[in-house]
Enzyme design. Structure first.
Site, PDB file in Angstrom:
ATOM      1  N   HIS A 179       0.830  -1.202   0.000  1.00  0.00           N
ATOM      2  CA  HIS A 179       0.000   0.000   0.000  1.00  0.00           C
ATOM      3  C   HIS A 179       0.877   1.269   0.000  1.00  0.00           C
ATOM      4  O   HIS A 179       0.717   2.141  -0.859  1.00  0.00           O
ATOM      5  CB  HIS A 179      -0.909  -0.026   1.241  1.00  0.00           C
ATOM      6  CG  HIS A 179      -1.835   1.146   1.347  1.00  0.00           C
ATOM      7  ND1 HIS A 179      -3.148   1.088   0.930  1.00  0.00           N
ATOM      8  CD2 HIS A 179      -1.645   2.409   1.805  1.00  0.00           C
ATOM      9  CE1 HIS A 179      -3.723   2.266   1.140  1.00  0.00           C
ATOM     10  NE2 HIS A 179      -2.828   3.088   1.671  1.00  0.00           N
ATOM     11  N   GLU A 180       1.793   1.330   0.941  1.00  0.00           N
ATOM     12  CA  GLU A 180       2.631   2.537   1.038  1.00  0.00           C
ATOM     13  C   GLU A 180       3.562   2.652  -0.164  1.00  0.00           C
ATOM     14  O   GLU A 180       3.910   3.753  -0.592  1.00  0.00           O
ATOM     15  CB  GLU A 180       3.424   2.547   2.346  1.00  0.00           C
ATOM     16  CG  GLU A 180       2.570   2.490   3.625  1.00  0.00           C
ATOM     17  CD  GLU A 180       1.450   3.530   3.702  1.00  0.00           C
ATOM     18  OE1 GLU A 180       1.607   4.621   3.118  1.00  0.00           O
ATOM     19  OE2 GLU A 180       0.405   3.236   4.321  1.00  0.00           O
ATOM     20  N   HIS A 238       1.714   4.596  -2.800  1.00  0.00           N
ATOM     21  CA  HIS A 238       1.808   6.043  -2.554  1.00  0.00           C
ATOM     22  C   HIS A 238       3.187   6.561  -2.979  1.00  0.00           C
ATOM     23  O   HIS A 238       3.314   7.628  -3.579  1.00  0.00           O
ATOM     24  CB  HIS A 238       1.629   6.340  -1.063  1.00  0.00           C
ATOM     25  CG  HIS A 238       0.199   6.281  -0.573  1.00  0.00           C
ATOM     26  ND1 HIS A 238      -0.796   7.070  -1.095  1.00  0.00           N
ATOM     27  CD2 HIS A 238      -0.388   5.540   0.411  1.00  0.00           C
ATOM     28  CE1 HIS A 238      -1.940   6.823  -0.449  1.00  0.00           C
ATOM     29  NE2 HIS A 238      -1.722   5.894   0.462  1.00  0.00           N
ATOM     30  N   GLU A 254      -4.765   7.902  -2.970  1.00  0.00           N
ATOM     31  CA  GLU A 254      -5.230   6.603  -2.472  1.00  0.00           C
ATOM     32  C   GLU A 254      -5.508   5.641  -3.635  1.00  0.00           C
ATOM     33  O   GLU A 254      -5.387   4.427  -3.475  1.00  0.00           O
ATOM     34  CB  GLU A 254      -6.480   6.808  -1.618  1.00  0.00           C
ATOM     35  CG  GLU A 254      -6.784   5.691  -0.646  1.00  0.00           C
ATOM     36  CD  GLU A 254      -5.719   5.498   0.447  1.00  0.00           C
ATOM     37  OE1 GLU A 254      -4.863   6.382   0.630  1.00  0.00           O
ATOM     38  OE2 GLU A 254      -5.766   4.443   1.097  1.00  0.00           O
TER      39      GLU A 254
HETATM   40 ZN    ZN Z   1      -3.140   5.173   1.853  1.00  0.00          ZN
END
Ligand code: ZN
Length: 521
Positions: free
Chosen positions: A273-274, A277, A303
């Protein structure tokens, strides 16, 4: 940046504006170093001093940004806004700086200071009240937050309702009414989908809950992040209790994760997830460094990238066809006897639960809608803070069929209402899911075979390059609605996301009773 588009007589004014903005940017990046350190390595004894150091730097940045001299530079450059090509970097910089400057100037300094002091007190109270399940300790403070939020919203009377002010801040161009419509379309499909899945026996995910030493988890997660294209020469991964990504500079974009040795999924998917980003931030064009465009386009667009790399890629079958044998090599004792199919079902298990951050892809948005509706009702004075816990429980029962037995897993759950204004922090998560699917569908329509072939070999160059060209390199240049139209050729739509969920979860569960239908009908 080189002012290619600026006529000679305005060059000195432009240069002065850019220099001032660069100073403000540097102060904010320095705050980011402090935040990163605070959440990773700072000893507990540093907490009090750190908060005041941050407050000082933030105050300096705010004072520089609201300096009337900056306003005069903007006024002097006003003729350019008509003359510049609308999709030039320079036009975008003037648009965003003018917008943020006018907004900042409308909020009195005294209010900013009063709100900051209150939120810092509330946050402290919440960190103590949550473990003790003590709702009454924070309730009066939350009531004050609501008053402050309404007061803040009143500085921007051009918006339809208070929540719009906060939404427009993190997701420019979006409104509560539009979100409400998107949520309605999603809810119509998701609620019956959850019901249909609940009718099935629960998926066996014991394979994820064996003993997984941290070192193997870290090595595997970082190997995948590197395959995604995260550049460890221009970033690093550390541990943090609440994982986040933070940008210190163009060449320094950091991620954090957390591990549990009895739960393989938490650390791995947090890293993916990170990394999503971080890929966005690492691939913003270098010419935008030090400018107000050197960040993602909105909370939702940001996101969309974390969700895309975490879920659409990282929880997909083709991904695991390549990576599962490598995971088995990392953890032979735990996984040698576990089939790919069993593992794939375990990481995509749907189960209504109390905690938003641990929710699966299908139930996640129901958690967001609950928070969105409650904060909207609070701001519109249709719900009292005192009645919030009960409203929370009622909605959990209605949407998810599970009800928290305490406040800790209910109304005290999220940091967002206890560290700032009420409103605007949640819709970006669902927007991210919707946009991520829409971007991914467009990428597959254009590059599908190349993306698929690579993915089966654990490579992601075609996908990342496509995303960089269409989205990442532009940073914060375009309004989200403009970006979505440019990238996908159509306005924001829940359809690709619903199609994705239908396709994926129909294969995992029998969903024949759920109508794909046309949301909105
Ligand atoms: Zn996030």
């Amino acid at each position: 940046m080189e002012p290619r588009q600026i006529p000679p007589h305005l060059q000195p004014t432009w240069q002065e504006l850019m220099q001032r903005l660069q100073e403000i940017d540097h102060l904010r990046r320095a705050v980011n170093v402090l935040i990163w350190d605070q959440n990773t390595y700072m000893p507990p004894g540093g907490a009090a001093a750190r908060s005041s150091h941050q407050a000082t730097l933030n105050r300096l940045a705010h004072a520089k940004f609201t300096d009337p001299a900056l306003g005069r530079l903007l006024d002097a450059l006003e003729p350019l806004r008509e003359a510049l090509p609308p999709d030039s970097d320079e036009a975008a910089i003037l648009f965003w700086v003018r917008r943020d400057y006018d907004r900042s100037r409308r909020v009195p300094e005294a209010f900013v200071a009063r709100a900051a002091a209150h939120f810092s007190q509330l946050f402290q109270a919440w960190t103590e009240a949550r473990p003790q399940d003590d709702w009454q300790a924070v309730r009066p403070l939350l009531e004050e937050s609501l008053r402050l939020s309404q007061e803040f919203a009143a500085f921007f009377p051009e918006h339809q309702e208070p929540l719009d002010v906060f939404i427009d801040h993190s997701d420019p161009g979006m409104t509560a009414a539009r979100m409400d419509e998107l949520f309605r379309e999603l809810r119509e499909v998701l609620r019956p989908m959850v019901q249909a899945i609940k009718a099935h026996p629960p998926v066996d995910d014991r394979c994820l809950h064996q003993h997984y030493p941290v070192e193997g988890q870290r090595a595997f997660g970082e190997m995948v992040a590197a395959c995604y294209g995260y550049d460890f020469q221009q970033g690093r991964q550390d541990l943090a209790p609440h994982p986040f990504m933070i940008k210190i500079a163009q060449g320094d974009v950091r991620i954090t994760t957390r591990y549990r040795e009895d739960d393989l999924a938490i650390g791995l998917f947090s890293t993916l997830h990170e990394t999503g980003h971080a890929l966005y931030e690492q691939n913003i064009h270098p010419r935008l460094a030090d400018t107000p465009l050197d960040h993602g386009a909105s909370a939702g667009v940001h996101e969309s990238q974390s969700r895309l790399w975490e879920n659409l890629v990282g929880r997909s079958r083709p991904f695991w066809e390549h990576f599962y044998p490598r995971l088995q090599e990392t953890f032979p004792d735990q996984l040698a006897q576990v089939s790919l199919e069993t593992f794939y079902r375990a990481i995509n298990k749907v189960q209504p639960s109390l905690i938003r951050t641990e929710a699966d892809e299908v139930t996640y948005n129901l958690h967001i809608m609950l928070r969105f509706d409650l904060e909207r009702a609070l701001l519109n004075q249709e719900l009292r803070v005192a009645d919030l816990p009960e409203a929370w429980r009622a909605r959990m029962a209605e949407d998810l069929g599970v009800v928290p037995s305490n406040h800790r897993d209910g109304v005290l759950q999220d940091i967002h209402w206890f560290s700032g204004f009420i409103g605007g922090s949640f819709q970006g998560y669902t927007l991210g899911n919707i946009m991520g699917a829409q971007f991914f569908q467009a990428a597959m329509a254009e590059q599908g075979p190349a993306i698929q072939e690579e993915m089966a070999q654990g490579r992601f160059d075609a996908l990342r390059t496509w995303l960089t060209e269409r989205i990442y390199q532009h940073g914060g240049k375009f309004l989200p609605d403009t970006l979505i139209e440019r990238v996908t050729g159509r306005p924001l739509s829940v359809q690709p996301y619903l199609e994705y969920l239908q396709r994926k979860y129909s294969e995992l569960y029998d969903l024949s009773t759920v109508q794909a239908g046309t949301p909105g009908d």
